[in-house]
Design an enzyme around this catalytic site. Structure first.
Site, PDB file in Angstrom:
ATOM      1  CG  HIS A 179      -1.749   1.215   1.384  1.00  0.00           C
ATOM      2  ND1 HIS A 179      -1.915   1.890   2.571  1.00  0.00           N
ATOM      3  CD2 HIS A 179      -2.486   1.882   0.452  1.00  0.00           C
ATOM      4  CE1 HIS A 179      -2.723   2.924   2.373  1.00  0.00           C
ATOM      5  NE2 HIS A 179      -3.082   2.943   1.105  1.00  0.00           N
TER       6      HIS A 179
HETATM    7 CA    CA Z   1       0.389  -0.381  -4.296  1.00  0.00          CA
END
Ligand code: CA
Ligand code: TV1
Ligand code: ZN
Length: 387
Positions: A179
């Site tokens: 992320h």
């Molecule tokens: Ca990513």
């Protein structure tokens, strides 16, 4: 053999400084800056350097890095060394440890990859290039006042801040398997940057544990950043066709609804199959199709590297994606050029596209129904932008 022909009226710039390649995070650490040496060797061996403007980048200045990072954190990065670190009371505060060790030349390393990203951003701002590439950048986890996940300074945030001087809206797309938390957090409260990350999400067992579908910006709808953070949380084992389909289903409406004037694309190579840290089954061509899709939107693009822990595949991917940016990918021979200096690293197949989902593949835990629910969730968020 002739070099690759440069398309007219369209400039790709390649920003690099080979000094970043020589830093060492430590023996068993997965981040290997020499993967950039392999990448550049393939780019040159294929003759792509004749089709781009090449720039030897400088280190970012302290003032430039202070546009995002705090003075005390930059002071710390500048003064700490492997020899004096035990006298340093704030190692924990700055999140120094196994993931982000103190190594020789740390400040030079961080300021070099950051300087390359700033140079690339400026080429887009003054319209001297349409696509600007820095494979040493893309270090999306670094925070204002701490290191995180192999990242010390956040070159992406700093580059976006440069773009915002000239561009009304920046779309940030992140296809690293992790992320893009640092970039998301930095622009959480603004509507001038939309962040979109595709990643493996498992709150408790996969780093950094953030980025569920429901995390879309500040809760208060009056905050301009509301609905401008988008997350596409995936499970293990996603395959080529599904990933490319999902990417298009999501990126196209994001561009339609948000109307960015520039795109920043983080091309982390740890979303490939066979990555030492990743858990997807993507092949090089599928990852490249995402880059190609973004290129065909005909907006200026800033292209960064990021993760990628199986160096031979990182080099194959980023060399291939360089060719996609130039528009010459059709002209590349699948067989790697015989004069590639480190050809031995690519043995025994010596090809650009070895199958990456044959050995050690992850079972695909992403059902069609789940993927559709992600598309629907993102489309719902985008509907808020229309009003
Ligand atoms: Ca990513
Ligand atoms: C030293 C030596 C450090 C061997 C780190 C894998 C190592 C990892 C190592 C590792 C490793 C992570 C966590 C646990 C946080 C920790 C560049 C306390 C074999 C952009 C960063 C991943 C990804 C960090 C960076 C993660 C990027 N995974 N061996 N460390 N908790 N950290 O899980 O997005 O690619 O693994
Ligand atoms: Zn990663």
């Amino acid at each position: 053999k002739n070099g690759i022909v440069r398309p007219k009226g369209y400039t790709v710039s390649f920003h690099a400084n080979s000094s970043v390649e020589k830093f060492h995070f430590g023996q068993s650490h997965p981040m290997k800056p020499w993967r950039l040496t392999l990448t550049k060797q393939l780019v040159m061996a294929y003759g792509m350097h004749t089709a781009m403007d090449l720039y030897l980048t400088r280190a970012a200045t302290r003032e430039e890095m202070a546009e995002f990072h705090t003075e005390d954190y930059l002071d710390f990065l500048k003064r700490v060394t492997p020899n004096n670190m035990l006298l340093e009371p704030r190692l924990a505060q700055y999140n120094i440890g196994d993931d982000c060790p103190i190594f020789d030349g740390l400040y030079d390393y961080a300021s070099l990859y950051t300087g390359a990203s700033l140079d690339a951003a400026r080429k887009l701002c003054n319209e001297q290039s349409q696509v600007a590439i820095n494979w040493s950048g893309g270090l999306h986890h670094a925070k204002k006042t701490e290191a995180s996940g192999f990242c010390y300074t956040n070159d992406i945030v700093l580059a976006i801040l440069q773009l915002l001087r000239y561009h009304p809206r920046v779309l940030y797309i992140d296809i690293d398997v992790h992320h893009g938390d640092g970039v998301e957090q930095a622009f959480w409260s603004t509507d001038r940057v939309m962040t979109l990350s595709f990643h493996k999400y498992d709150k408790d067992n996969f780093f950094p544990g953030t980025g569920p579908l429901s995390s879309t910006g500040p809760e208060n709808p009056l905050n301009p950043g509301a609905h401008h953070a988008l997350n596409v949380p995936l499970h293990d084992g996603i395959e080529d066709e599904d990933y490319v389909w999902l990417f298009k289903q999501i990126v196209e409406p994001c561009v339609g609804a948000y109307q960015p004037s520039v795109i920043v694309l983080q091309c982390g190579a740890d979303s490939l199959g066979c990555d030492r840290l990743g858990c997807f089954n993507l092949n090089i061509r599928a990852h490249g199709r995402c880059v190609d899709f973004v290129k065909r939107l005909n907006l200026p693009i800033l292209v960064f590297g990021g993760g990628g822990y199986t160096p031979r595949n990182v080099a194959r991917l980023w060399a291939y994606e360089t060719s996609i940016c130039i528009g010459c990918s059709e002209q590349l021979d699948e067989k790697l050029p015989a004069h590639t200096p480190a050809l031995a690293h690519f043995a025994p197949d010596n090809t650009l596209f070895p199958p990456l989902s044959e050995h050690g593949r992850f079972e695909n835990k992403n059902s069609r129904q789940y993927l559709w629910s992600l598309v629907e969730g993102i489309h719902k968020q985008l509907a808020y932008l229309e009003s």
